[in-house]
Each structure stands twice: as structure tokens, then as C-alpha cells.
Write a protein that holds these residues in place. Sequence first.
Motif, PDB file in Angstrom:
ATOM      1  N   ALA A 158       0.844  -1.198   0.000  1.00  0.00           N
ATOM      2  CA  ALA A 158       0.000   0.000   0.000  1.00  0.00           C
ATOM      3  C   ALA A 158       0.876   1.244   0.000  1.00  0.00           C
ATOM      4  CB  ALA A 158      -0.934   0.005   1.209  1.00  0.00           C
ATOM      5  N   GLU A 159       0.253   2.356  -0.260  1.00  0.00           N
ATOM      6  CA  GLU A 159       0.972   3.627  -0.315  1.00  0.00           C
ATOM      7  C   GLU A 159       1.629   3.955   1.030  1.00  0.00           C
ATOM      8  OE1 GLU A 159       2.522   6.816  -2.270  1.00  0.00           O
ATOM      9  OE2 GLU A 159       1.265   5.235  -3.147  1.00  0.00           O
ATOM     10  N   ASP A 160       0.943   3.645   2.114  1.00  0.00           N
ATOM     11  CA  ASP A 160       1.442   3.950   3.459  1.00  0.00           C
ATOM     12  C   ASP A 160       1.228   2.715   4.335  1.00  0.00           C
ATOM     13  OD1 ASP A 160       2.038   4.935   5.995  1.00  0.00           O
ATOM     14  OD2 ASP A 160       0.924   6.801   5.737  1.00  0.00           O
ATOM     15  N   VAL A 161       2.308   2.067   4.718  1.00  0.00           N
ATOM     16  CA  VAL A 161       2.251   0.862   5.552  1.00  0.00           C
ATOM     17  C   VAL A 161       2.968   1.154   6.857  1.00  0.00           C
ATOM     18  CG1 VAL A 161       2.956  -1.550   5.782  1.00  0.00           C
ATOM     19  CG2 VAL A 161       2.108  -0.704   3.577  1.00  0.00           C
ATOM     20  N   ARG A 162       2.276   0.926   7.964  1.00  0.00           N
ATOM     21  CA  ARG A 162       2.867   1.174   9.278  1.00  0.00           C
ATOM     22  C   ARG A 162       2.710  -0.063  10.163  1.00  0.00           C
ATOM     23  NH1 ARG A 162       0.328   7.271  10.495  1.00  0.00           N
ATOM     24  NH2 ARG A 162       0.664   8.051   8.350  1.00  0.00           N
TER      25      ARG A 162
END
Length: 255
Positions: A158-162
Amino acid sequence: MTTPAPELPRVHRFLAEFHRRQAARTVEFPGAFAVLDDAYRNSRGNNHLLADGPVAPEALAGYAEEALGHLPYRCAYVLDETVAAACVAPMERAGYRHATTLVMAHRGPVPAHGGAREVGFDELRGPVTASWPRFAPAATPEHIHDLVERRTARRRGAEDVRFLAVHTPEGEVAAWADLYMDPAAGIAQIEDLVTVEAHLGRGYAGRVLDTALHEAAAAGCATRFLTAFAGDWPHRWYARKGFRLIGSVARFERV
């Protein structure tokens, strides 16, 4: 079968795109695609077939055989409930077991930040490795290795993975979860919420979940969802945390 929710098509697109982006390679079929990653050969989450369109029910098992024939297992997911229902009988005739994964969207108010923080994978590797025998007691060391290390591939999904974790007062990781976001599309997924066994029942999972929901909302993700096994208890806990059932995903597996 559940009544389709307005956001369900967007959730399906997010799931399909996540699996495509995470994969080392893909194989295309009519109405479906296979994701493959030889680096995590023992991980069904990285080697499976996913039907994201009107796949022919009688063809699904053949697609799985063609794409996954080099592996000791076959695993296929079907996103659409109507298509999935049509696939049950032919897949069972082909020797597959059928299970259901629930898709749940958050309907409650956005909680305050729970105090978890983003961590690197190196900090999670030990606790995640120690947790897997609890969920997969028959897994070999090689299998557990792949289940742990596959988290690296999720960075591509995904664009932003945390990776979020909450710690004990002594500084030990007590619970963690993944947060996958596409802020431009306004959608986020929370996955793999786990509490260390020694710290169960102390509210750590709730703090991680609250943090994930808070951060997703802050990033502009109005649609916040997760998946949960239909036959296990966590979906009832998620319901108490404000999640509501919006659909399901069918899973077919043969070993």
C-alpha cells in the motif's frame, strides 16, 4: 449472505491491489490472478489465487493447480459473495475446504490515540516469531520463518504501511498490528492485531486498535476496515469496538 455495503467495492479493490503490489510476481486468469513469492514459499498469504471478478466456478480449481502446482498446498480467495457461493460445490468436489473471512468496517466514533507508536520490523521480529507457535503449533521452523519474514513484503502492498506496537512500562512489545493506507482513496485496513500471550487481558490490543483507527482517520481514510475469521471469537470483540459486518471473503484450501 450479507447485504452489500456501499463501500464494499472499494474495499475489494483495495484488497486486490494490495495483493498485487505485495507479490513478487503475478499470473493472470479470466476473473482472477495468482500472487507468488518464492521468498516466502510456506506462506499462503503470499502464494494464492484471488478471484476479483466473475470467474467461472468450474475453472477456479484448474487455475489454482496451474499457478500453485509447484507448492504442497492450494489456496484461493473469492471476493464477491455471489461468485463465492457458486464456487463452493465445484471446489469441494475438487477436494477443497471452504471457510469464510468476515469483512468489518468501523462505524463508531474515531477513538483518541491509544498510545501505540510506529516501529520498525526489527523490533517486531522477536515477538512475532515467539507468537506463531501459539497460532500454528504444528508449523515447522521453516514455515514460521516465512510467516514472520513475509512482513517485509507488506511494505510494498500500500501507499502507506505502518507497523504499530504498544509497550509495557518496562519497554517490552505487548501488542502490535499492521496499518495499510491509501490516503488518496480514503481507505485503510488494519490487520494482524496480536497481543503477547503473557500480556493478554490488560487492554494492550485495544490501545493498538485505537491508535490505528486514530491515525487512519488523521490520514483522511474515512473507510477503515479489517478482516476476521467467521469461526473465531475476535469478530465479536471488534463489534464491541465499533466495527460492523459489511461482507465476507471466501477461502478455499487444499493440502
